[in-house]
Scaffold this active site. Structure first.
Site, PDB file in Angstrom:
ATOM      1  N   TYR A  18      53.135  40.388 -57.999  1.00  0.00           N
ATOM      2  CA  TYR A  18      51.804  40.959 -58.146  1.00  0.00           C
ATOM      3  C   TYR A  18      50.770  39.978 -57.631  1.00  0.00           C
ATOM      4  O   TYR A  18      50.234  39.164 -58.378  1.00  0.00           O
ATOM      5  CB  TYR A  18      51.567  41.279 -59.625  1.00  0.00           C
ATOM      6  CG  TYR A  18      50.275  41.986 -59.948  1.00  0.00           C
ATOM      7  CD1 TYR A  18      50.100  43.317 -59.633  1.00  0.00           C
ATOM      8  CD2 TYR A  18      49.243  41.315 -60.596  1.00  0.00           C
ATOM      9  CE1 TYR A  18      48.920  43.981 -59.952  1.00  0.00           C
ATOM     10  CE2 TYR A  18      48.057  41.969 -60.925  1.00  0.00           C
ATOM     11  CZ  TYR A  18      47.906  43.299 -60.599  1.00  0.00           C
ATOM     12  OH  TYR A  18      46.746  43.951 -60.915  1.00  0.00           O
ATOM     13  N   TYR A  28      50.031  51.021 -54.464  1.00  0.00           N
ATOM     14  CA  TYR A  28      49.777  50.096 -55.581  1.00  0.00           C
ATOM     15  C   TYR A  28      50.522  50.544 -56.839  1.00  0.00           C
ATOM     16  O   TYR A  28      50.231  51.599 -57.404  1.00  0.00           O
ATOM     17  CB  TYR A  28      48.272  50.061 -55.848  1.00  0.00           C
ATOM     18  CG  TYR A  28      47.810  48.930 -56.720  1.00  0.00           C
ATOM     19  CD1 TYR A  28      47.422  47.721 -56.163  1.00  0.00           C
ATOM     20  CD2 TYR A  28      47.733  49.070 -58.093  1.00  0.00           C
ATOM     21  CE1 TYR A  28      46.986  46.674 -56.953  1.00  0.00           C
ATOM     22  CE2 TYR A  28      47.293  48.023 -58.893  1.00  0.00           C
ATOM     23  CZ  TYR A  28      46.916  46.833 -58.321  1.00  0.00           C
ATOM     24  OH  TYR A  28      46.474  45.806 -59.110  1.00  0.00           O
TER      25      TYR A  28
END
Ligand SMILES: [Zn+2]
Lengths: 138, 393
Positions: free
Chosen positions: B351, B301
């Site tokens: 994202y 991430y």
């Protein structure tokens, strides 16, 4: 301060957090101290995580600390603040950490480990909140 | 705690994956985006809506279960869950789906995230002075301690940790930049990516404007994106009869530590280490019995580049403070020791709040990624406090 100068928003006060903000409104920096085991804690919470006591005392803090970390905020910009904002994590001498910001210092003079101390500034609806400046400037 | 319990190894598999396009303006609602990605994932799995009896998403996802059910046409849902911790919880959907399947709570679970981080009512990275309306269940209660001081954005919350990390280990902005250059190199060959055909140099990284000095330039930030990703999870026995090679959930876990917050994680004693990720690494490797040497590809991430380095260290792929050297040695490249974020990551591809990293892991193990790691059989996915190991074995 000019009428149209940026002024930071007032904190969101809840039943759990009022102990901190209500004291700040009187220029006092406080933390919760567990009446069961004496442990200091911040942010405030209803129960001591060490001994499960619900009894709390209010500990007055000196406002003296050292800069644990910082961040110079350039973007995005909110009209309530002057930029750059120098965000700060301060380790207070009593052993609790506070998130705040620095005033009265150039961004190029900020150093991790520098001694800082609290002072209080107003917010949009009036209540004061604690911010920090380098101790050398006293 | 006595012993370390982990998820039943490989009991559940990902059998379908789908997504919408990733864009800066989807021009349709999150509900519609979710419908589209879920339908694509079910088609991919060779299943119909009526096969699904479980749904899992994030607490912050705006799509209501009732509306989703009546749009997609699910007939009877027997299990539903939402995962807290924002993007840090993104891989938690796999843990919940696998646990539901392994326990018999559900037979076929759809995990989804739909987001309009760019064109929605409020840009994801914008400066907000009140905790979001989802406060109580999204973990943003703690942000009341940030807002009055002007600490208003995910970048500003994470920067306080990043600056301490730089201070502790002598890390510089260019060290983050070398990771970003690699991510953008991957994105440049990924047609789905925001950064398609647009690689950057380290100089361009260094010259991009400060978002937060001295740790986050503009090019260190993920791209606010509109889109949706969905995955279909079922028991590994049933998975064997479906069209695609099943991607087994070898293990999936969550590690939430005392005083840990989400993005505003400021109260653990040592912020130069992501010790939630250290615990996650222990859960995924030591406790579940996997070896770091078995990992062929990593998906980590990367909302902002500093947390990519800190997770590489926390997961144990290099020592504390050594990610900068690990990256400078080319470890993250296709021919490196740990090809990482081969879709370009959240920084290079887009994202979708982390779930597009799970999608990329599935593609790698199916052998269909645009930047394919040769013979990839085992992938690790980390969202710092939730993670999983996917495997063909
Ligand atoms: Zn106590």
């Amino acid at each position: 301060m000019a009428a149209d100068a940026p002024i930071r928003p007032s904190p969101t006060v809840t039943d759990d957090s009022a102990v901190f903000w209500d004291a700040a409104a009187e220029c006092r920096l406080v933390a919760q101290r567990c009446a069961g085991c004496g442990r200091l804690r911040h942010p405030p919470r209803p129960m001591c995580p060490a001994c499960s006591s619900l009894e709390v005392e209010i500990a007055e803090l000196s406002g003296q600390g050292t800069l644990y970390s910082y961040a110079i905020l350039h973007h995005p910009q909110h009209p309530a603040f002057e930029y750059p904002v120098i965000a700060a994590l301060v380790d207070l001498e009593e052993g609790v950490r506070l998130l705040s910001c620095l005033t009265d210092v150039s961004k190029d003079d900020v150093r991790i480990g520098m001694p800082v101390h609290a002072h209080f500034v107003p917010t949009a609806d009036g209540p004061l909140i604690p911010v920090f400046r380098p101790s050398e400037d006293l | 705690m006595t012993g370390r319990r982990t998820l039943a190894r490989g009991a559940a598999s990902i059998v379908g994956a789908g997504c919408t396009e990733f864009s800066r303006r989807a021009g349709r609602t999150e509900l519609q985006l979710a419908c589209e990605s879920i339908t694509a994932a079910l088609d991919d799995a060779g299943m119909a809506a009526a096969d699904v009896d479980g749904i899992v998403s994030y607490t912050v996802d705006p799509v209501e279960e009732t509306e989703l059910v009546r749009s997609v046409g699910f007939e009877e849902i027997n299990f539903s869950a939402r995962i807290p911790y924002g993007g840090g919880g993104s891989v938690g959907v796999l843990q919940h789906a696998a646990a539901a399947v392994a326990s018999g709570a559900a037979e076929v679970v759809v995990a989804y995230r739909a987001i309009r981080a760019r064109s929605g009512a409020s840009r994801f990275g914008s400066a907000k002075t009140a905790p979001s309306p989802t406060s109580g269940h999204s973990g943003t209660t703690a942000m009341q301690w940030c807002m009055p001081f002007g600490v208003l954005t995910p970048a500003s919350w994470m920067a306080l940790n990043s600056v301490r990390y730089m201070h502790e280990f002598g890390v510089e902005s260019a060290d983050f930049g070398r990771a970003v250059v690699q991510l953008r190199e991957y994105a440049a060959t990924n047609p789905a990516a925001w950064g398609y055909q647009n690689p950057i140099t380290l100089d361009e990284h260094q010259e991009s404007r400060w978002i937060v000095e001295p740790c986050i330039h503009l090019l260190d930030c993920c791209q606010e994106t509109d889109g949706s990703v969905a995955l279909v999870i079922t028991g590994s026995q049933r998975a064997a009869d479906l069209p695609h090679t099943p991607v087994r959930i070898g293990t999936a876990s969550t590690a939430g530590l005392f005083e840990q917050e989400i993005a505003s994680d400021h109260y653990r004693p040592d912020l130069s280490v992501m010790d939630g990720t250290v615990a996650l690494g222990r859960r995924l490797f030591e406790d579940a019995g996997f070896s770091r040497d078995d990992i062929d590809v990593a998906l980590i991430y990367d909302a902002f580049s500093p947390i990519l380095l800190m997770q590489l260290e926390g997961l144990g792929f290099c020592g504390f403070g050594e990610a900068k050297d690990f990256i400078a040695d080319g470890s993250l490249a296709l021919d490196g020791s740990l090809p990482t974020n081969t879709n370009g990551g959240l920084i290079g591809e887009g994202y979708i709040h982390g779930l597009n990293l799970v999608l990329e892991a599935v593609r790698q193990l199916r052998g269909t990624a645009v930047n394919q790691v040769a013979d990839a059989r085992t992938a690790v996915i980390s969202a710092s406090r939730t993670g999983a190991i996917l495997t063909l074995d």
